[in-house]
Design an enzyme around this catalytic site. Structure first.
Site, mmCIF file in Angstrom:
data_model
loop_
_atom_site.group_PDB
_atom_site.id
_atom_site.type_symbol
_atom_site.label_atom_id
_atom_site.label_comp_id
_atom_site.label_asym_id
_atom_site.label_seq_id
_atom_site.Cartn_x
_atom_site.Cartn_y
_atom_site.Cartn_z
ATOM 1 N N PHE A 140 0.869 -1.190 0.000
ATOM 2 C CA PHE A 140 0.000 0.000 0.000
ATOM 3 C C PHE A 140 0.895 1.226 0.000
ATOM 4 C CE2 PHE A 140 -2.424 3.568 1.204
ATOM 5 C CZ PHE A 140 -3.688 3.338 0.693
ATOM 6 N N ASP A 225 9.509 2.915 1.672
ATOM 7 C CA ASP A 225 8.333 3.715 2.012
ATOM 8 C C ASP A 225 8.093 3.557 3.507
ATOM 9 O OD1 ASP A 225 5.870 4.796 2.547
ATOM 10 O OD2 ASP A 225 4.853 3.923 0.810
ATOM 11 N N LYS A 254 2.844 11.178 7.030
ATOM 12 C CA LYS A 254 2.071 10.980 8.258
ATOM 13 C C LYS A 254 2.659 11.712 9.480
ATOM 14 C CE LYS A 254 0.105 6.517 6.861
ATOM 15 N NZ LYS A 254 -1.295 6.745 6.525
#
Ligand code: PMP
Length: 401
Positions: A140, A225, A254
């Protein structure tokens, strides 16, 4: 307006691309949120790790307020006085040289893909238009058209084609498949060092180190990532550190904005990020003064190492408590993760992930279901041990009920 009215209005006037739990938050502090009817809930999701420092951390709110009185946005048409400090501090935290700031995780991943391709053509000499990036099944990385082009989740791709070519998907954790996929056209391998959305999947020991060796030997970029795994969540600043590995590029997002502002970035060497010329990439909001001011405070807090230490210690406690539920005949079939991050598979007969989440909500604990029978726990790293234990007590009660 009652919670019920809020939810009805949201359903009438917003796209139904989420299925939120029926709670309407009006206030939050640390690890706790309060709904519009005054009920308090323990936040065990932390905005998918965007709230590693909890809600409205005083240092982050102070940094934002101070910056609001100075300058909030210039665009990159001009320099501003927080930009160089932010880039320098973030590069230093990563042990790298250069930063390219964006806003969301998906934008940063897009930037990583574009950067790797440009580097491949300009530096590695891959024939124009031929670049390939190797990715992992179950990944993801976000929701843009290019990113979903290499998703293996059918829902994420449904009716969104045509897709972007140039990606090869290999099984996560399989070094032989990865080695076989890397060829002369390959410019990068892009992976999550722990797959978050897939259910907090930790790769087999040696995977990241092997990936580092293969990419170094073959002259391709290792892109980690760490949008969800990075910045303290696993008990280290970066999840890659658990295998003593430094990638060629970090993708961050984030928690970099402390849950206050959207901030993301690609961080890499001068050789890699040096490929850009003016006009080739950008973002109006990327690297804005407010974002830089808050992120600088986040980086300062990470530098002290305190939050990582807490995540490691409380994480050991979390995993040992969850492990007790996973014994033979218990309500849990598997627990995965590192630090204050766990994917919990619920045994048949103990409810779906959604049902467990709803029952936890009734007991004032907020989590997120991931797949059919998995829930994810990712509380703010500043949670107290007492609050964590109380949350676990509610989980035990729901699962044994
Ligand atoms: N990469 C990873 C590993 C993620 O977990 C996410 C979000 N869950 C993203 C990228 C995308 O971030 P955003 O939602 O900010 O676009």
């Amino acid at each position: 307006m009652s919670a019920r009215q809020h939810i009805a209005a949201a359903e009438a006037h917003s796209a139904h691309n989420y299925h939120p739990l029926p709670v309407v938050v009006a206030h939050a502090d640390g690890a706790w949120m309060t709904d519009i009817e005054g009920r308090r809930y323990l936040d065990m999701l932390a905005g998918y790790s965007a709230l590693n420092f909890g809600h409205r951390h005083p240092r982050l709110i102070a940094a934002a307020k101070a910056q609001l009185d100075q300058v909030t946005l210039t665009s990159r048409a001009f320099h501003h006085d927080r930009f160089a400090d932010f880039c320098t501090a973030l590069a230093e935290l990563c042990g790298m040289e250069m930063v390219l700031p964006m806003n969301t995780g998906a934008e940063a991943v897009e930037t990583a893909v574009k950067t790797a391709r440009k580097w491949g053509y300009r530096v590695k000499g891959v024939p124009d238009g031929q670049a390939k990036i190797v990715v992992a099944a179950g990944n993801f990385h976000g929701r843009t058209t290019t990113i979903i082009s290499f998703s293996t989740d059918p829902e994420a791709r449904l009716d969104f084609g045509p897709f972007t070519p140039g990606f090869e998907i290999v099984p996560y954790g399989d070094l032989a498949a990865l080695d076989a996929a890397v060829d002369d056209r390959t410019v990068a391998v892009l992976i999550e060092p722990i797959q978050g959305e897939a259910g907090v999947l930790v790769p087999p020991p040696g995977y990241l180190a092997g990936l580092r060796r293969i990419t170094a030997e073959r002259g391709v970029l290792f892109i980690a990532d760490e949008v969800q795994s990075g910045l303290g969540r696993t008990g280290r600043t970066f999840a890659c550190e658990h295998e003593g590995v430094v990638p060629d590029m970090y993708v961050l997002g984030k928690a970099l904005g402390g849950g206050v502002v959207p901030v993301s970035a690609v961080v890499s060497s001068a050789e890699v990020l040096g490929v850009y010329r003016p006009g080739e990439h950008g973002s109006t909001f990327g690297g804005n003064p407010l974002a830089c001011a808050v992120a600088l405070e986040v980086i300062a807090m990470l530098r002290s190492g305190e939050v990582q230490q807490r995540a490691a210690e409380l994480g050991d406690h979390l995993h040992s408590e969850l492990g007790l539920l996973a014994g033979a005949g218990g309500p849990v079939t598997a627990v995965r993760g590192r630090g204050l991050w766990a994917g919990v598979d619920i045994a048949p007969g103990h409810g779906t992930g959604r049902e467990v989440s709803e029952q936890l909500m009734d007991r004032r604990v907020l989590v997120k279901d991931t797949h059919g029978a998995t829930i994810r726990l990712a509380p703010p790293l500043v949670i107290s041990k007492e609050d964590l234990d109380w949350g676990l007590e509610q989980l035990r009660a729901v699962l044994s009920g």
